[in-house]
Design an enzyme around this catalytic site. Structure first.
Site, short mmCIF file in Angstrom:
data_model
loop_
_atom_site.label_atom_id
_atom_site.label_comp_id
_atom_site.label_asym_id
_atom_site.label_seq_id
_atom_site.Cartn_x
_atom_site.Cartn_y
_atom_site.Cartn_z
N GLU A 234 -10.73 -0.32 -1.68
CA GLU A 234 -10.67 0.91 -0.88
C GLU A 234 -11.47 2.05 -1.51
OE1 GLU A 234 -7.18 2.60 0.75
OE2 GLU A 234 -6.20 0.66 0.98
N CYS B 129 -5.41 6.58 7.75
CA CYS B 129 -4.82 5.55 6.92
C CYS B 129 -3.82 4.76 7.78
CB CYS B 129 -4.09 6.20 5.74
SG CYS B 129 -3.25 5.00 4.72
N ASN C 80 0.91 -1.16 0.00
CA ASN C 80 0.00 0.00 0.00
C ASN C 80 0.95 1.20 0.00
OD1 ASN C 80 -2.65 1.03 2.36
ND2 ASN C 80 -2.46 1.41 0.19
N ASN D 21 -1.82 1.89 7.11
CA ASN D 21 -0.49 1.65 6.53
C ASN D 21 0.24 2.98 6.38
OD1 ASN D 21 -0.69 -1.19 6.23
ND2 ASN D 21 -2.02 -0.87 4.45
N GLY E 118 -8.46 -1.23 7.50
CA GLY E 118 -9.32 -2.34 7.11
C GLY E 118 -9.01 -3.59 7.92
N CYS F 20 -4.59 -2.75 3.57
CA CYS F 20 -5.31 -1.64 4.19
C CYS F 20 -5.23 -1.84 5.70
CB CYS F 20 -6.76 -1.62 3.71
SG CYS F 20 -7.72 -0.28 4.42
N HIS G 37 -15.73 1.26 7.17
CA HIS G 37 -15.43 -0.07 6.61
C HIS G 37 -16.67 -0.94 6.66
CE1 HIS G 37 -11.05 0.42 6.31
NE2 HIS G 37 -11.23 1.26 7.31
N ASN H 148 -12.34 6.00 9.61
CA ASN H 148 -12.88 5.91 8.25
C ASN H 148 -13.80 4.68 8.17
OD1 ASN H 148 -10.79 4.08 8.46
ND2 ASN H 148 -9.95 4.46 6.45
N1 LIG Z 1 -5.02 2.18 2.90
C1 LIG Z 1 -5.40 2.85 4.06
C2 LIG Z 1 -6.74 3.51 4.06
C3 LIG Z 1 -6.71 4.76 3.18
C4 LIG Z 1 -7.98 5.55 3.23
C5 LIG Z 1 -9.13 4.88 2.57
N2 LIG Z 1 -8.94 4.70 1.16
C6 LIG Z 1 -10.40 5.70 2.83
O1 LIG Z 1 -10.85 6.46 1.95
O2 LIG Z 1 -10.94 5.59 3.92
C7 LIG Z 1 -5.09 2.10 5.32
O3 LIG Z 1 -4.05 1.43 5.34
O4 LIG Z 1 -5.80 2.22 6.30
#
Ligand SMILES: N[C@@H](CCC[C@H](N)C(=O)O)C(=O)O
Length: 360
Positions: free
Chosen positions: A294, A148, A86, A150, A306, A303, A239, A237
């Site tokens: 994502e 984020c 990532n 990672n 995630g 992620c 999920h 964020n």
């Molecule tokens: N790859 C990331 C998450 C990045 C943000 C994601 N695309 C979003 O819009 O919430 C991670 O490692 O958490």
């Protein structure tokens, strides 16, 4: 190409083009991209990259610091990192709380054919509310997520490099998801206190109903006429996590047509802020395997938020213990959702890919 002592020089040239020069130490990449002051060249890659000179050298701390210290107007100096594939463009933005790259520029920089190539651009900014730093990120589509996982491991390694810090180092980082605390361990991996998961539907956000103790657990989500069982978790964020649908109780994640179904979850009307989606296979009570689609970046190799969210979902669904290894396409992460304080911890690697400069 020539080798002299610890230094390798590679020259690739075309008679028509001005040479560009790069140096790597050893996966360090700096380029002198001359006089252009705009990103317009990104739409004409051949005029920039058909000719270049490159040298590869053994790592030297002094060279690395001098690269990181470089500041010139009209040029963006960056370091590309990855956490299990990532990948992110890290930008030193410690002098301002305004990102030095616009969302539109981020889209171009992240382009894998016409730009540097990355899943996002991350800005290391001054701390606020008493924190050491602030982190902001643009996804490769230019949208701005709250967090984020990672990326924050890469961020920790990046600021340690910027500040010339060694040994075990821990930072407090203000993010859109609140306070995040990464610690660089002796082995170079980064262990991150990712905070507490958010489970209430309105805060995730999702329009799906809360089905179990105020959480959205194994709710029905119809995607393209197929009913999926989903559990929704926010790590700052959103999920959406699924272990199966009406046709297959247990998923074989390698068989999924991710590019087909991923966008349908991401843009589903039940997710007013769109969503990240994790498709998960249970290997054992301490071992999970996942593929991710994502929000704002599509299929990625890993992620972090995630992986945290899916362990929370797996525990809520009674499938696993609270400490799990999560296999992502780019490699494994160790995740623990602690019972006593409700905090989620993530441990994994973060690596430099190359150092570079680009006109902006
Ligand atoms: N790859 C990331 C998450 C990045 C943000 C994601 N695309 C979003 O819009 O919430 C991670 O490692 O958490």
């Amino acid at each position: 190409m020539s080798m002299a002592g610890s230094s390798i020089s590679i020259a690739l040239s075309s008679p028509h083009r001005r040479p560009l020069s790069f140096s790597l130490s050893p996966l360090r990449f700096s380029s002198d991209l001359h006089s252009s002051r705009s990103l317009r060249f990104l739409s004409k890659p051949s005029s920039r990259f058909s000719s270049f000179r490159m040298s590869v050298e053994a790592p030297e701390k002094s060279r690395q610091s001098s690269f990181l210290d470089r500041k010139e107007s009209g040029v963006l100096h960056f370091v590309k990192y990855h956490g299990l594939g990532n990948d992110f463009i890290l930008v030193d933005n410690r002098n301002s709380l305004e990102p030095s790259v616009t969302p539109e520029q981020a889209v171009k920089l992240c382009d894998r054919n016409f730009g540097i190539g990355a899943d996002g651009v991350i800005f290391a900014m001054p701390g606020i509310n008493g924190t050491d730093y602030s982190m902001r990120i643009f996804n490769s589509d230019g949208s701005e997520p709250e967090m984020c996982g990672n990326g924050v491991r890469c961020f920790a390694r990046y600021v340690a490099d910027l500040e010339n810090l060694s040994g075990t180092r821990s930072f407090t980082i203000h993010t859109g998801a609140g306070l995040i605390v990464p610690e660089i361990q002796e082995d170079g991996k980064v262990k991150v206190n990712m905070g507490r998961p958010v489970l209430t539907a309105a805060d995730i956000p999702t329009k799906l109903p809360e089905t179990k103790n105020g959480a959205v657990v194994q709710a029905n989500l119809v995607v393209d006429g197929i009913s999926w069982k989903v559990t929704c978790v926010s790590m700052g964020n959103p999920h959406c996590i699924t272990f199966g649908n009406e046709h297959s109780e247990g998923l074989q994640v390698d068989d999924l047509k991710l590019a087909e179904i991923g966008p349908k979850f991401e843009h589903h009307e039940m997710f007013p802020s769109r969503t990240n989606t994790e498709f998960v296979e249970v290997i054992s009570r301490t071992h999970l395997k996942m593929r991710v689609w994502e929000r704002g970046a599509g299929a990625t190799l890993a992620c972090g938020t995630g992986a945290c969210a899916l362990v929370v979902a797996a525990v809520l669904e009674g499938r696993t213990e609270r400490s799990c290894t999560v296999d992502l396409p780019g490699g494994p992460l160790e995740i623990e959702w602690r019972e006593d304080d409700n905090l989620v911890y993530m441990t994994g690697p973060a690596e430099v890919v190359f150092y570079g400069s680009i006109p902006i």
